[in-house]
Design an enzyme around this catalytic site. Structure first.
Site, short mmCIF file in Angstrom:
data_model
loop_
_atom_site.label_atom_id
_atom_site.label_comp_id
_atom_site.label_asym_id
_atom_site.label_seq_id
_atom_site.Cartn_x
_atom_site.Cartn_y
_atom_site.Cartn_z
N ASP A 157 0.84 -1.21 0.00
CA ASP A 157 0.00 0.00 0.00
C ASP A 157 0.87 1.25 0.00
OD1 ASP A 157 -2.01 1.87 0.26
OD2 ASP A 157 -2.40 1.45 2.37
N GLU A 209 -2.44 10.54 -0.41
CA GLU A 209 -3.68 9.75 -0.45
C GLU A 209 -4.07 9.35 0.96
OE1 GLU A 209 -6.27 6.16 -0.47
OE2 GLU A 209 -4.29 6.39 0.39
N ASP A 233 -4.53 0.72 -6.29
CA ASP A 233 -4.14 0.91 -4.90
C ASP A 233 -4.21 -0.46 -4.23
OD1 ASP A 233 -3.71 1.73 -2.32
OD2 ASP A 233 -5.43 3.10 -2.20
N ASP A 291 2.03 -10.01 -10.53
CA ASP A 291 2.27 -10.33 -11.94
C ASP A 291 0.98 -10.22 -12.75
OD1 ASP A 291 3.40 -11.25 -14.28
OD2 ASP A 291 3.76 -13.29 -13.58
N ASP A 340 0.00 -7.29 -15.60
CA ASP A 340 -0.37 -7.63 -16.98
C ASP A 340 -1.78 -7.14 -17.31
OD1 ASP A 340 2.10 -8.84 -17.31
OD2 ASP A 340 1.35 -10.86 -16.91
N1 DTR Z 1 -7.35 3.43 0.15
C1 DTR Z 1 -6.50 2.38 0.62
C2 DTR Z 1 -7.11 1.20 1.21
C3 DTR Z 1 -8.30 0.58 0.61
C4 DTR Z 1 -9.21 -0.03 1.33
N2 DTR Z 1 -10.17 -0.51 0.53
C5 DTR Z 1 -9.90 -0.23 -0.73
C6 DTR Z 1 -10.59 -0.52 -1.90
C7 DTR Z 1 -10.08 -0.09 -3.08
C8 DTR Z 1 -8.91 0.61 -3.12
C9 DTR Z 1 -8.21 0.89 -1.96
C10 DTR Z 1 -8.72 0.49 -0.74
C11 DTR Z 1 -5.38 2.93 1.45
O1 DTR Z 1 -4.56 3.55 0.83
O2 DTR Z 1 -5.29 2.77 2.67
ZN ZN Z 2 -3.34 3.09 2.97
ZN ZN Z 3 -3.56 2.79 -0.53
#
Ligand code: DTR
Ligand code: ZN
Ligand code: ZN
Length: 327
Positions: A146, A180, A209, A311, A315
């Site tokens: 993340d 973000e 993400d 992977d 793709d």
């Molecule tokens: N926004 C994200 C975490 C996140 C949780 N659920 C989703 C669904 C779709 C995309 C991202 C996320 C973070 O950066 O913590």
């Molecule tokens: Zn996050």
């Molecule tokens: Zn995130």
């Protein structure tokens, strides 16, 4: 390459072949030839096959993000040295590949933040296909899944665009968002500063993400039916079932785009929700355990990645970019 669930070479060739066959079928239907790149009988430009994105290259970018965090207090968070270094790394690769890069500055929680926007020169600028990932981590850790995963997969895709012989018909724009984790501050800033005429030129925004979760699911954003279908088509060629992404509505950088009326899509391999036994049956992994047990934690390191998911998702991004931009 897929260390967790290695595919025999024959099957990998078959999956690549399936994608090629799909493209060939589309081209046959439209009366085009794969070689010439000439307009089809129907006037639509043929879509050339998307490249196979090297997961080794994607992981090399992740290793760089990990080193950057190690050298900068253990994170790559907004307003910290690790963010700045992450941005320099990505920008350096894009500049060297011929992208036109722009760094957009904003303020969040009293610290300066940055978005990195990279335009691939050419294509119809009246029709812009955009894809993004957030480059900031939380302060707790290096943020490798993340969202180092989305940032790295997107970077390798952008580099693949720069290496591709075929030119996209639409204009391609990539974005690495800042802050973000503070509430999509960077992407909201981008949308708020964009002239309405420029907003109208964006035909779709794809968000990535978390695309390498260690106990992965294959979730496709369901916000726009056409964009959802592109990803579903790709995973169908791999015989991987997908689910509609319902966990994150409004939880990532696609939200400001959606709120501005721009069609959005994307992929997600799961965060802190628990994988059910039904999901473990179709995707493997461990039922009763989070998709990413290190979500927002110090253990979101280089070892917090499922290479197979990374992977496939890398793709899938290429497939979508090529389909949507008419490369
Ligand atoms: N926004 C994200 C975490 C996140 C949780 N659920 C989703 C669904 C779709 C995309 C991202 C996320 C973070 O950066 O913590
Ligand atoms: Zn996050
Ligand atoms: Zn995130």
């Amino acid at each position: 390459m897929t260390p967790h669930r290695p595919l025999p070479p024959a099957r990998r060739r078959r999956t690549a072949g399936t994608a090629a066959l799909l493209t060939a079928a589309v081209l046959a239907l439209t009366g085009a030839t794969t070689a010439s790149g000439a307009p089809t009988a129907s006037g639509a430009a043929p879509v050339s096959a998307a490249p196979d994105i090297s997961v080794a290259n994607v992981k090399a970018h992740l290793a760089q993000f990990q080193s950057i965090a190690n050298a900068n207090g253990g994170n790559r968070a907004h307003g910290r040295a690790g963010y700045q270094a992450s941005l320099s790394y990505v920008k350096g690769k894009l500049d060297a590949a011929g992208f036109t890069t722009t760094v957009q500055q904003f303020t969040a929680s009293g610290r300066t933040g940055y978005n990195l926007i990279a335009d691939w020169p050419g294509g119809d600028t009246g029709k812009v296909v955009m894809a993004g990932a957030h480059l900031d981590s939380v302060t707790a850790g290096p943020g490798i899944n993340d969202d180092g995963s989305g940032s790295a997969a997107l970077l390798e895709n952008a580099l693949a665009v720069s290496r591709a012989p075929a030119k996209p018909a639409k204009h391609l724009r990539f974005a690495w968002w800042g802050a973000e984790e503070l509430g999509m501050v960077g992407s909201r800033n981008y949308i708020s500063k964009l002239a309405s005429a420029d907003r109208a030129r964006i035909t779709g925004y794809l968000n990535f993400d978390m695309v390498g979760s260690p106990n992965p699911g294959y979730f496709v954003y369901d916000d726009d039916a056409a964009l959802e279908q592109v990803f579903k088509d790709y995973f169908a060629t791999l015989n991987i079932p997908t689910e509609r992404e319902t966990e994150g509505d409004g939880r990532s950088d696609h939200a400001p785009f959606k709120n501005a009326g721009i069609p959005v899509g994307g992929l997600f391999s799961g965060a802190d929700y628990t994988k059910t036994s039904a999901q473990a049956r179709k995707w493997g992994g461990t039922a009763g355990k989070a998709f990413d047990a290190c979500y927002h934690a110090s253990c979101d390191t280089s070892s917090n990645i499922d290479t197979t998911a990374l992977d496939h998702n890398s793709d899938a991004i290429a497939y979508a970019l090529w389909q949507l931009s008419g490369a």
